[in-house]
Design an enzyme around this catalytic site. Sequence first.
Site, PDB file in Angstrom:
ATOM      1  N   GLU A  72       0.839  -1.204   0.000  1.00  0.00           N
ATOM      2  CA  GLU A  72       0.000   0.000   0.000  1.00  0.00           C
ATOM      3  C   GLU A  72       0.872   1.252   0.000  1.00  0.00           C
ATOM      4  O   GLU A  72       1.978   1.243   0.554  1.00  0.00           O
ATOM      5  CB  GLU A  72      -0.853  -0.039   1.276  1.00  0.00           C
ATOM      6  CG  GLU A  72      -1.892   1.037   1.386  1.00  0.00           C
ATOM      7  CD  GLU A  72      -1.849   1.737   2.715  1.00  0.00           C
ATOM      8  OE1 GLU A  72      -1.835   2.978   2.721  1.00  0.00           O
ATOM      9  OE2 GLU A  72      -1.797   1.042   3.760  1.00  0.00           O
ATOM     10  N   LYS A 129      -4.733  11.146  -2.014  1.00  0.00           N
ATOM     11  CA  LYS A 129      -5.083   9.889  -1.344  1.00  0.00           C
ATOM     12  C   LYS A 129      -6.190   9.260  -2.184  1.00  0.00           C
ATOM     13  O   LYS A 129      -7.267   9.833  -2.330  1.00  0.00           O
ATOM     14  CB  LYS A 129      -5.571  10.186   0.080  1.00  0.00           C
ATOM     15  CG  LYS A 129      -6.097   8.975   0.835  1.00  0.00           C
ATOM     16  CD  LYS A 129      -6.466   9.348   2.260  1.00  0.00           C
ATOM     17  CE  LYS A 129      -7.299   8.271   2.937  1.00  0.00           C
ATOM     18  NZ  LYS A 129      -7.708   8.652   4.304  1.00  0.00           N
ATOM     19  N   VAL A 186      -5.960   1.047   1.353  1.00  0.00           N
ATOM     20  CA  VAL A 186      -6.149  -0.414   1.407  1.00  0.00           C
ATOM     21  C   VAL A 186      -7.190  -0.834   0.375  1.00  0.00           C
ATOM     22  O   VAL A 186      -6.987  -1.810  -0.373  1.00  0.00           O
ATOM     23  CB  VAL A 186      -6.578  -0.836   2.831  1.00  0.00           C
ATOM     24  CG1 VAL A 186      -7.090  -2.278   2.846  1.00  0.00           C
ATOM     25  CG2 VAL A 186      -5.414  -0.665   3.799  1.00  0.00           C
ATOM     26  N   ASP A 215     -12.502   0.672   2.821  1.00  0.00           N
ATOM     27  CA  ASP A 215     -11.659  -0.522   2.995  1.00  0.00           C
ATOM     28  C   ASP A 215     -12.536  -1.734   3.326  1.00  0.00           C
ATOM     29  O   ASP A 215     -12.294  -2.837   2.823  1.00  0.00           O
ATOM     30  CB  ASP A 215     -10.651  -0.336   4.138  1.00  0.00           C
ATOM     31  CG  ASP A 215      -9.556   0.662   3.806  1.00  0.00           C
ATOM     32  OD1 ASP A 215      -9.530   1.177   2.677  1.00  0.00           O
ATOM     33  OD2 ASP A 215      -8.727   0.921   4.709  1.00  0.00           O
ATOM     34  N   LYS A 220      -6.851   1.112  12.186  1.00  0.00           N
ATOM     35  CA  LYS A 220      -6.319   2.366  12.735  1.00  0.00           C
ATOM     36  C   LYS A 220      -6.755   2.516  14.186  1.00  0.00           C
ATOM     37  O   LYS A 220      -7.906   2.260  14.519  1.00  0.00           O
ATOM     38  CB  LYS A 220      -6.882   3.556  11.942  1.00  0.00           C
ATOM     39  CG  LYS A 220      -6.254   3.724  10.585  1.00  0.00           C
ATOM     40  CD  LYS A 220      -6.549   5.110  10.040  1.00  0.00           C
ATOM     41  CE  LYS A 220      -7.628   5.079   8.981  1.00  0.00           C
ATOM     42  NZ  LYS A 220      -7.686   6.311   8.162  1.00  0.00           N
TER      43      LYS A 220
HETATM   44  N1  PSU Z   1      -3.650   3.510   9.064  1.00  0.00           N
HETATM   45  C1  PSU Z   1      -2.955   4.553   9.583  1.00  0.00           C
HETATM   46  N2  PSU Z   1      -2.815   5.673   8.820  1.00  0.00           N
HETATM   47  C2  PSU Z   1      -3.364   5.783   7.558  1.00  0.00           C
HETATM   48  C3  PSU Z   1      -4.088   4.680   7.013  1.00  0.00           C
HETATM   49  C4  PSU Z   1      -4.200   3.577   7.805  1.00  0.00           C
HETATM   50  O1  PSU Z   1      -2.478   4.482  10.720  1.00  0.00           O
HETATM   51  O2  PSU Z   1      -3.206   6.827   6.909  1.00  0.00           O
HETATM   52  C5  PSU Z   1      -4.704   4.784   5.631  1.00  0.00           C
HETATM   53  C6  PSU Z   1      -4.765   3.444   4.885  1.00  0.00           C
HETATM   54  O3  PSU Z   1      -4.349   3.660   3.557  1.00  0.00           O
HETATM   55  C7  PSU Z   1      -6.238   3.087   4.897  1.00  0.00           C
HETATM   56  C8  PSU Z   1      -6.854   4.447   4.847  1.00  0.00           C
HETATM   57  O4  PSU Z   1      -6.631   2.303   3.799  1.00  0.00           O
HETATM   58  O5  PSU Z   1      -6.060   5.208   5.746  1.00  0.00           O
HETATM   59  C9  PSU Z   1      -8.312   4.478   5.235  1.00  0.00           C
HETATM   60  O6  PSU Z   1      -8.791   5.775   5.039  1.00  0.00           O
HETATM   61  P1  PSU Z   1     -10.343   6.094   5.162  1.00  0.00           P
HETATM   62  O7  PSU Z   1     -10.683   5.929   6.608  1.00  0.00           O
HETATM   63  O8  PSU Z   1     -10.447   7.530   4.700  1.00  0.00           O
HETATM   64  O9  PSU Z   1     -11.060   5.145   4.260  1.00  0.00           O
END
Ligand code: PSU
Length: 301
Positions: free
Chosen positions: A18, A79, A99, A135, A152
């Site tokens: 990723e 992103k 992801v 994700d 996260k």
């Molecule tokens: N985990 C972290 N920091 C991040 C991410 C994950 O500690 O920046 C990223 C990964 O790429 C994950 C994305 O797929 O954040 C998910 O973002 P969102 O909640 O906007 O879908």
Amino acid sequence: MTVPDAGAKISAVRVALESTVIAHGLPRPENLSSARACEAAVRESGAEPATVAIVAGDVRIGLTQSELEALASRTDVAKVSLQNLGAVCASGAWGATTVATTAHLSARHGIHVFATGGIGGVHREADRTFDVSADLTTLATTPVVTVCAGAKSILDLPRTLELLETLGVPVIGWQTEEFPGFYSRDTGLGVTARAESEVDVVRIALAHWASGCRTSVLVVAPCPPSKAIARDEIDGAVNDALAAASETGVRGSAVTPFLLARVAASTGGRALAANLSLLENNARIAGRIAVSLDRGKARES
Ligand code: PSU
Ligand code: MN
């Protein structure tokens, strides 16, 4: 062959990596050294790394050294989730894949295993904000093995696990029965099954796909013990950061970077050390799984 195949030719055993973590998740210069360390870890396991990103509007499955450097240093990298993948490609911009997007592109290009740090999931207060990461829905429809250290740390973990269950995504604990907490090794939450090794993971993944399921198999590997942070300490740091976020009124996509920066600061850099360690660990495990999966497929065909 029971591994779903989009029809692409596999010339070597590849592992996708990723790239949002490189462009948006880590500070410089650690982001570039981490990206290189993850690629090296995949190679040490006997597989070929393919860092996924959008380079000037083109989907790339594997980057050159100079592209990797550019991704880590440019300030105009989008992103890229599935929603804006087409828009970013059409505009000719650079993009780092989440992801969701890395899993999607991996499957499309015949890669069955990919590694990341932490997945997105159900945000706290999602009942009010509807903030649930793409994700989860992508893992529900994309047959790849995804190796991570949990979700996260700022998310609502019980609700994230509930949704993974609803979506039929198996959560396989790597040498653990507990869902890891990203920086911490434990959360008190359970997993679907435990795997001792890559052979166990492959057995489960092949049986999952052979029974007609087409979801991802999510492997959760705890942060290596020497760099992991105690659960109480991380919970405290995240709660303090959440309180600060609501006090300062930070909103929308600015919330996650704000929270992660606060957690990093309040742990005195140990959160960063844990993040770097778990990323490399996950890449190494993903490499081992990919090699074993390739052998498993060869035996079946
Ligand atoms: N985990 C972290 N920091 C991040 C991410 C994950 O500690 O920046 C990223 C990964 O790429 C994950 C994305 O797929 O954040 C998910 O973002 P969102 O909640 O906007 O879908
Ligand atoms: Mn979101």
